[in-house]
Design an enzyme around this catalytic site. Structure first.
Site, PDB file in Angstrom:
ATOM      1  N   ALA A  69       3.896  -8.911 -37.208  1.00 14.00           N
ATOM      2  CA  ALA A  69       4.631  -7.647 -37.341  1.00 14.00           C
ATOM      3  C   ALA A  69       5.790  -7.632 -36.362  1.00 14.00           C
ATOM      4  O   ALA A  69       5.738  -8.278 -35.308  1.00 14.00           O
ATOM      5  CB  ALA A  69       3.711  -6.453 -37.096  1.00 14.00           C
ATOM      6  N   ASP A  70       6.823  -6.896 -36.720  1.00 18.77           N
ATOM      7  CA  ASP A  70       7.950  -6.720 -35.825  1.00 18.77           C
ATOM      8  C   ASP A  70       8.574  -5.357 -36.099  1.00 18.77           C
ATOM      9  O   ASP A  70       8.595  -4.902 -37.246  1.00 18.77           O
ATOM     10  CB  ASP A  70       9.004  -7.809 -36.012  1.00 18.77           C
ATOM     11  CG  ASP A  70       9.910  -7.907 -34.803  1.00 18.77           C
ATOM     12  OD1 ASP A  70       9.507  -8.549 -33.816  1.00 18.77           O
ATOM     13  OD2 ASP A  70      11.002  -7.315 -34.829  1.00 18.77           O
ATOM     14  N   THR A  71       9.049  -4.711 -35.051  1.00 18.33           N
ATOM     15  CA  THR A  71       9.640  -3.381 -35.169  1.00 18.33           C
ATOM     16  C   THR A  71      11.047  -3.399 -34.606  1.00 18.33           C
ATOM     17  O   THR A  71      11.279  -3.970 -33.531  1.00 18.33           O
ATOM     18  CB  THR A  71       8.788  -2.342 -34.403  1.00 18.33           C
ATOM     19  OG1 THR A  71       7.452  -2.366 -34.925  1.00 18.33           O
ATOM     20  CG2 THR A  71       9.360  -0.943 -34.539  1.00 18.33           C
TER      21      THR A  71
END
Length: 191
Positions: A69-71
């Site tokens: 995941a990456d934000t």
């Protein structure tokens, strides 16, 4: 029987979110250098970063299901990453002051040759911020490892006037969508 789920992230927030809903997993932090292709839109970039992390960790596990995941925070189509220093953190917070920005979290699920990527976008509106608020917040140290220089689940919560979308995506993992995507590919857990 479920495959092992591995979270390809050292984010304590993502770990806490999965623990909150009793999803069994282990952590193996990706060592991949995060590179954003400048030709990508913010949504393509965040899914690509999540996939880079998941694929990197999946190389070490043959049958495990790996979640990357990456934000990112996006203001006027520009990605605001983690600040390099206190001055940049202050500049980012000034940009977000009194404005609505987007927070995008990309997720990648990788198991053998099966790959699923998706993202969630949430609009976040800040109150106008005073210079002394910005200075005190940056002094706290909290913004220094956060995309866009703030953490909605921490002290940065006082800046938020409104959100439209998935709160948990802003924290770092669109929890409900992630669980549904895991279930679609046969990963089940008990609440």
């Amino acid at each position: 029987m479920n495959p092992s789920l591995i979270l390809a992230s050292g984010s304590p927030r993502r770990k806490e979110l999965l623990e909150q809903v009793n999803v069994p997993f282990t952590v193996h932090v990706s060592k991949v250098e995060e590179v954003i292709d400048p030709s990508h839109t913010p949504s393509e970039a965040v899914m690509s970063l999540a996939l880079q992390k998941a694929k990197d960790v999946a190389e070490s596990y043959s049958d495990a299901l790996v979640l990357g995941a990456d934000t990112v925070v996006v203001q006027h189509n520009s990605i605001l990453g983690k600040p390099k220093d206190e001055q940049q953190a202050k500049e980012m917070l000034r940009m977000l002051s009194g404005q609505t920005h987007q927070v995008l979290t990309g997720v990648a699920l990788v198991q053998n040759e099966q790959i699923i990527t998706f993202y969630e976008q949430t609009d976040v509106t800040f109150y106008p911020l005073k210079e002394e608020e910005i200075a005190r917040y940056v002094q706290s140290g909290e913004p220094m490892d956060k995309a866009g220089s703030y953490g909605i689940q921490g002290l940065g919560a006082i800046f938020v006037k409104e959100i439209k979308g998935d709160y948990f995506s802003v924290v770092g993992l669109p929890l409900s969508r992630t669980v549904r995507e895991l279930e679609k590919i046969g990963f089940h857990y008990t609440m």
